[in-house]
Write a protein that holds these residues in place. Structure first.
Motif, short mmCIF file in Angstrom:
data_model
loop_
_atom_site.label_atom_id
_atom_site.label_comp_id
_atom_site.label_asym_id
_atom_site.label_seq_id
_atom_site.Cartn_x
_atom_site.Cartn_y
_atom_site.Cartn_z
N UNK A 78 7.10 57.45 126.24
CA UNK A 78 6.23 57.92 127.32
C UNK A 78 6.66 57.33 128.65
N UNK A 79 7.19 56.14 128.65
CA UNK A 79 7.67 55.53 129.89
C UNK A 79 8.70 56.41 130.56
N UNK A 80 9.65 56.93 129.79
CA UNK A 80 10.67 57.83 130.31
C UNK A 80 10.06 59.14 130.79
N UNK A 81 9.14 59.69 130.01
CA UNK A 81 8.49 60.95 130.35
C UNK A 81 7.69 60.80 131.65
N UNK A 82 6.94 59.71 131.77
CA UNK A 82 6.12 59.48 132.96
C UNK A 82 7.00 59.35 134.20
#
Length: 102
Positions: A75-79
């Motif tokens: 999610x860090x990458x997606x965010x």
């Protein structure tokens, strides 16, 4: 047994092309664990303009929330990607726990 996840919500309106693009990105490129899009019956944002549904109103300006979750590292990458595509204040995320593991 529970796993740590990050929950994410994106706030937008129905008429925006962003919804399909975002869903395609989350499904086809990032393959996040779960995604749901909710259509609101009423809402308002920073502008203060109220968006409501009625039998006489077939507006495509209704609020939509896209909610999804996955592992915090994913999610860090997606965010970080979504921050470049969304207006400030339209992306909210927080840590959560789920029963992903058996």
């Amino acid at each position: 047994m529970t796993d740590e996840v990050t929950m994410v919500r994106i706030y937008c309106t129905e008429g925006e092309r962003r919804i399909k693009q975002t869903l395609d990105y989350l499904h086809n490129e990032e393959h996040v664990a779960g995604v749901t899009a909710f259509r609101g019956v009423a809402g308002f944002g920073r502008s203060g303009k109220m968006h409501t549904a009625s039998l006489l109103d077939l507006s495509l300006d209704m609020p939509v929330v896209i909610e999804f979750f996955d592992r915090p590292d994913k999610i860090s990458t997606v965010v970080e990607h979504l921050k470049t595509k969304l207006e400030p204040g339209h992306l909210v995320y927080w840590p959560a726990r789920t029963n992903l593991s058996d």
